[in-house]
Design an enzyme around this catalytic site. Structure first.
Site, mmCIF file in Angstrom:
data_model
loop_
_atom_site.group_PDB
_atom_site.id
_atom_site.type_symbol
_atom_site.label_atom_id
_atom_site.label_comp_id
_atom_site.label_asym_id
_atom_site.label_seq_id
_atom_site.Cartn_x
_atom_site.Cartn_y
_atom_site.Cartn_z
ATOM 1 N N LYS A 50 0.838 -1.216 0.000
ATOM 2 C CA LYS A 50 0.000 0.000 0.000
ATOM 3 C C LYS A 50 0.866 1.257 0.000
ATOM 4 O O LYS A 50 0.641 2.183 -0.770
ATOM 5 C CB LYS A 50 -0.926 -0.049 1.233
ATOM 6 C CG LYS A 50 -1.857 1.115 1.472
ATOM 7 C CD LYS A 50 -1.331 2.300 2.211
ATOM 8 C CE LYS A 50 -0.703 2.063 3.542
ATOM 9 N NZ LYS A 50 -1.627 1.789 4.631
ATOM 10 N N GLU A 67 -7.602 5.465 2.050
ATOM 11 C CA GLU A 67 -6.237 5.388 1.519
ATOM 12 C C GLU A 67 -6.264 5.034 0.031
ATOM 13 O O GLU A 67 -5.577 5.666 -0.787
ATOM 14 C CB GLU A 67 -5.425 4.351 2.298
ATOM 15 C CG GLU A 67 -5.107 4.825 3.724
ATOM 16 C CD GLU A 67 -4.291 3.820 4.524
ATOM 17 O OE1 GLU A 67 -4.182 2.644 4.103
ATOM 18 O OE2 GLU A 67 -3.749 4.207 5.585
ATOM 19 N N HIS A 121 11.951 26.092 12.749
ATOM 20 C CA HIS A 121 11.367 27.021 11.792
ATOM 21 C C HIS A 121 12.156 27.009 10.490
ATOM 22 O O HIS A 121 13.385 26.940 10.520
ATOM 23 C CB HIS A 121 11.403 28.437 12.394
ATOM 24 C CG HIS A 121 10.752 29.457 11.526
ATOM 25 N ND1 HIS A 121 9.383 29.532 11.365
ATOM 26 C CD2 HIS A 121 11.288 30.429 10.761
ATOM 27 C CE1 HIS A 121 9.110 30.533 10.534
ATOM 28 N NE2 HIS A 121 10.243 31.086 10.149
#
Ligand code: NDP
Length: 489
Positions: free
Chosen positions: A51, A182, A472
């Site tokens: 998957k 999904e 950041h």
């Protein structure tokens, strides 16, 4: 009494293989394992691993579009599905080999055949031989189910999706859980026209409402049609195309219900019939699709295992009843993983296997901890979650709850004029300040929740989150910079 083995494990999936390996290699126990299909089980062979490969494959067209927005002169050609599929099959063969070699290196004797329980200390193999063991561990997993509906066998299930000879142009996915969402995103990314029929009012029941709402919005914005309140009512070969689909069995509407139920539990043959199928939902929605994909839940593999005859109690849904140590009511028989219907996740099955070995072979009784398990739905964007949803926190009725949440267009998207938003959300106990839940909808939310999950599992407070300096510029920095609650409930 002398037994052939100290431990006989039935099922070579993630849980069974881990328990067998650790018992043999770390405690010197004499261990055997029987697997009737392929080593690695659902996760490796027909679940998480292939998957995720399909998730990666399906993400390129959007990445190419984004690259164009960044100034790259690139275009996406068609996917060579057979090439991808062949490569995926090769990778799964390699991983299965790894599983086999792990067992053989640990000295675990393997039997490539079905095994059932003959009595509390005896396993019967498909070739008719029997083996005795001091302990038996059942780790047989589960399998996808279809609803009890005439013509349900015309639809495929998740096991089949990896073996399709060609991709459908237009697919109906029935269900609104992990697998439905999904694969809706995967197939949409691969260029398939995707429609979902989901019986509930919103997809992803059990997840935080805001998070599931955002996932649904983004899925729709990418072109996936989601019909809610849409229980599938009828399906049949689309008029004029019966010959494409009916392959020997009586697939007419209203065929014998028992036969339908039997068929409904079997995985479709390789390259399952692709042909126009008409489907109609309870709310009147109907359409013709090349393929219908049932993602309507899974069922434990306990049929004809000799369990009840040996005294092992099953729950109503067929799952094996176990205590906190994974022991059944028969002292020599234990069960772990999906077959117990506790939490159907690979890492949980692995942990249950480890705790079983700790308890039974290391003399250190250790219950399995099922609290605060992080998980991710690999939709696009992903949904990562741990702990209580806002609704659960309110309903637990243990004092007020503060909600810290922010939803924004991340820098990468904004630059490319994309519209997808992300969500960062913390559910906080107002009195104790403990973060009760964390919910993230964002690209790579699965990676983020793994790390945020450590703090939540440790019982971190909101102030401890805030004491951590932001990284950041990232999306996840919002988890430590949300100063004021958006609401208190
Ligand atoms: P889920 O239980 O997640 O979802 C099943 C869906 O089918 C639900 O939306 C349910 O509706 C619906 N449904 C059930 N019965 C019917 C019916 N008769 N008619 C119509 N709809 C029906 O199961 P999945 O098969 O998606 O996945 C099984 C489990 O595997 C998951 O619960 C998860 O634990 C695990 N998994 C984990 C993944 C991950 O970690 N990323 C990925 C895939 C699976 P309703 O909501 O109304 O009940």
């Amino acid at each position: 009494m002398a037994f052939d083995y100290d431990l006989f494990v039935i099922g070579g999936g993630s849980g069974g293989v881990r328990a067998a390996r650790v018992a043999a290699s770390e405690t010197g126990a004499k261990v055997a394992l029987a697997e009737e299909s392929r080593y690695g089980g659902t996760c490796v062979i027909r679940g998480c691993v292939p998957k995720k490969m399909m998730v990666f494959a399906s993400s390129y067209p959007a990445a190419m579009e984004e690259a164009q927005a960044y100034g790259w002169d690139v275009t996406t050609g068609p996917l060579d599905w057979p090439k991808f599929q062949q490569k995926m099959a090769g990778e799964l063969d390699r991983l299965e080999g790894v599983y086999r070699s792990i067992l053989s290196k640990a000295g675990v004797e393997t039997f490539d055949q079905r095994a059932t329980i003959a009595d509390p200390h005896t396993v019967k193999l498909a070739d008719g031989t029997t083996k005795t063991a001091k302990h038996i561990l059942i780790a047989t997993g589960g399998r996808p189910t279809r609803p009890d509906l005439p013509n349900a066998h015309l639809g495929i299930v998740s096991d089949d999706i990896f073996h399709l000879e060609t991709l459908p142009k237009k697919i109906l996915i029935v269900g609104g859980g992990y697998i439905a969402c999904e694969f809706a995103c995967i197939l949409n990314g691969l260029g398939v026209d995707v429609t979902i029929f989901h019986r509930g009012a919103q997809i992803l029941r059990g997840f935080d409402d805001e998070a599931r709402g955002l996932v649904a919005d983004v899925m729709r914005s990418k072109g996936i049609t989601i019909h809610t309140g849409a229980s599938i009512l009828e399906m049949a070969p689309a008029e004029g195309h019966e010959a494409n689909i009916l392959t020997g069995s009586d697939a007419s509407m209203g065929a014998d219900a028992e036969m339908q139920a039997d068929l409904a539990d079997e995985t479709s043959p390789k390259g399952a019939a692709i042909g126009p199928i008409w489907a109609k939902a309870m709310n009147g929605q109907e359409g013709v699709f090349d393929m219908v994909f049932f993602a309507t839940g899974r069922r434990p593999n306990t049929d004809d295992m000799g369990l009840e005859e040996a005294g092992v109690a099953l729950k109503r849904n067929g799952a094996i009843s176990v205590d906190d140590y994974s022991q059944t009511g028969v002292p020599s028989i234990y069960a772990i993983g999906d077959v117990t219907g506790r939490v159907e996740l690979t890492p949980v099955a692995i942990r249950e296997g480890m705790k079983f070995v700790e308890t039974v072979f290391k003399g250190n009784p250790t219950p399995v901890d099922h609290e605060l398990i992080p998980s991710a739905v690999f939709t696009q964007p992903e949904l990562g979650t741990i702990g209580m949803t806002e609704q659960e926190a309110i309903e637990r009725d243990a004092g007020p709850v503060e909600i810290y949440a922010t939803s924004f267009r991340p820098m990468k998207q904004a630059f490319a004029d994309g519209t997808d938003r992300v969500l960062m959300k913390l559910v906080v106990d107002k009195e104790s300040r403990t973060v009760l839940g964390c919910h993230i909808v964002a690209p790579d939310a699965g990676e983020m929740i793994q790390l945020a999950g450590i703090a939540v599992k440790m019982g971190a407070t909101k102030e401890q989150f805030d004491a951590t300096c932001a990284v950041h510029p990232t999306m996840a920095e919002e988890l430590v910079t949300m100063r004021h609650p958006v609401r208190t409930a």
